[in-house]
Write a protein that holds these residues in place. Structure first.
Motif, short mmCIF file in Angstrom:
data_model
loop_
_atom_site.label_atom_id
_atom_site.label_comp_id
_atom_site.label_asym_id
_atom_site.label_seq_id
_atom_site.Cartn_x
_atom_site.Cartn_y
_atom_site.Cartn_z
N ASP A 22 0.83 -1.21 0.00
CA ASP A 22 0.00 0.00 0.00
C ASP A 22 0.86 1.26 0.00
O ASP A 22 0.48 2.28 -0.58
CB ASP A 22 -1.01 0.01 1.14
N ARG A 26 0.83 4.08 -2.86
CA ARG A 26 0.60 5.47 -2.48
C ARG A 26 1.64 6.38 -3.13
O ARG A 26 1.31 7.42 -3.71
CB ARG A 26 0.62 5.65 -0.96
N THR A 146 -8.18 4.95 -2.24
CA THR A 146 -7.80 3.70 -2.89
C THR A 146 -7.95 3.88 -4.38
O THR A 146 -8.96 4.35 -4.87
CB THR A 146 -8.71 2.55 -2.41
#
Length: 154
Positions: A22, A26, A146
């Motif tokens: 993640d 990002r 997301t």
């Protein structure tokens, strides 16, 4: 892991990155939207020539390029092996192989999308304003950022 980038997608081997997926996503999203110019993720370089070429690629500043010959001269080698090593880069974008170009043009690019994607990444880094696309917008009304354009790990 597949990351959405300006002009297409790049496959990154997350096994070379000591960070959660993640966080990789990002930072890639921030790059895509123009709020990030470098990645601060710990990347493990392979031993040998490939690792040396990756180190040289990582040192090329955002928005700049070096030729295969420039990198080869710095490493005491020939341009062709540098090009081959660029094509074996397991973490494109994070280690910016797209910033290594031919003396007479953009050169090759082993990622899906080939030289056209490489050109798009270079154009993205040279643009004065970065356009936000629908793929960059939050996917839920509650502001969750997301990115539907980033695919889950295989």
């Amino acid at each position: 892991m597949t990351l959405t980038v300006p002009g297409g997608e790049l496959v990154v081997d997350a096994a070379y990155v000591d960070a959660p997926t993640d966080e990789i996503r990002r930072q890639a999203r921030e790059y895509r939207t123009g709020s990030r110019e470098s990645f601060d993720l710990p990347v493990r370089y392979p031993d040998g020539f490939l690792g040396r070429v990756m180190g040289a690629m990582a040192a090329i500043p955002y928005g700049e390029t070096r030729t295969y010959g420039d990198v080869a001269a710095d490493l005491g080698n020939a341009p062709q092996p540098v090009g081959a090593a660029c094509g074996r880069n397991p973490v494109p974008l994070l280690v910016p192989c797209h910033r290594v170009v031919a003396a007479d043009g953009v050169g090759g690019f082993s990622a899906a999308g080939g030289p056209a994607l490489k050109r798009r990444l270079l154009d993205h880094e040279r643009s004065e304003s970065v356009q936000t696309t629908l793929a960059d917008a939050p996917t839920r009304a509650d502001g969750d950022d997301t990115d539907a354009g980033d695919r889950p790990d295989p």
